[in-house]
Design an enzyme around this catalytic site. Structure first.
Site, short mmCIF file in Angstrom:
data_model
loop_
_atom_site.label_atom_id
_atom_site.label_comp_id
_atom_site.label_asym_id
_atom_site.label_seq_id
_atom_site.Cartn_x
_atom_site.Cartn_y
_atom_site.Cartn_z
CG ASP A 176 -15.38 -14.40 -4.91
OD1 ASP A 176 -15.10 -14.73 -6.11
OD2 ASP A 176 -16.76 -14.13 -4.35
CD GLU A 219 -16.55 -12.14 -9.11
OE1 GLU A 219 -17.55 -12.99 -8.89
OE2 GLU A 219 -16.16 -11.86 -10.34
#
Length: 233
Positions: A176, A219
């Site tokens: 992440d 993301e």
């Protein structure tokens, strides 16, 4: 939105190409069916031609026999034999002409069919390539160029089935990008897209061929490390 629109336009173009190819393949198959029907008709015609010849020759021989039996002198007999043998020769000539024409027509149909089959094979290969390209596009994230969530779902299901069967170790890692919202807010979404692309390519270039990485969403990235235990990390 531009990326999604471009992807949709490409999908529509590929869809149109597949539809056109399928239409052409269907036409070629119709022609193959017509050729096979023509072959059956040709065999029937050939059999009928042989039957006509057989009937004509048998008839002429019967007439010749009748003439021989009823002849009263040598001149009459010779005339009858000449007439009947000439008729048989005429029937044989007509039969040879019919067969020659049939053979020519057969070769013409065969040449056309070879051409049609070659075209059908080419169109089939084009369709297969188009479908493979479509599948690759459907499994690839347009922004990062690595596999997408759909590809991940397929791969994890495949690896899970192998794990249940063989029991080989497997690790799952998730990634992440921290403070990604701040990148978009401070530098714009174009910069954020660039960051996603760079990170995705970096992850893809630093795994083994047997491993797998995909953009899971936003993301977030997910990675499969086949044959690996946590201690190896």
């Amino acid at each position: 939105a531009e990326l999604v629109n471009e992807q949709l336009q490409q999908f529509q173009r590929d869809k149109g190409e597949v539809e056109r190819t399928l239409h052409e393949v269907n036409e070629q198959l119709d022609q193959v069916a017509a050729y096979l029907f023509g072959e059956d008709a040709d065999r029937v015609e050939s059999r009928q031609s042989v039957q006509r010849l057989d009937g004509a020759v048998v008839g002429e021989l019967k007439s010749l026999g009748d003439c021989v039996a009823g002849a009263t002198d040598l001149v009459t007999l010779r005339h009858a034999v000449t007439q009947r043998t000439g008729a048989i020769h005429s029937h044989l000539s007509a039969f040879r002409e019919r067969e020659a024409a049939r053979v020519v027509a057969y070769h013409e149909r065969a040449d056309r069919m070879r051409s049609r089959i070659g075209e059908l094979e080419r169109q089939t290969r084009a369709l297969q390539n188009s479908l493979q390209r479509e599948k690759r596009l459907s499994l690839t994230d347009a922004l990062t160029g690595i596999p997408n969530r759909l590809a991940w779902d397929e791969r994890i299901a495949h690896e899970f089935a192998r794990w249940r069967r063989f029991g080989r170790p497997m690790c799952l890692a998730t990634w992440d990008i921290d403070r990604f919202k701040a990148i978009n807010d401070n530098f714009g979404h174009a910069a954020g897209d660039k960051v996603l692309h760079v990170v995705a390519q970096y992850l893809a270039k630093n795994i083994r061929e047997v491993d797998f990485v995909s953009r899971y969403g936003g993301e977030e990235f997910a990675m499969l490390l086949v044959g690996t235990v946590p201690e190896d990390e």
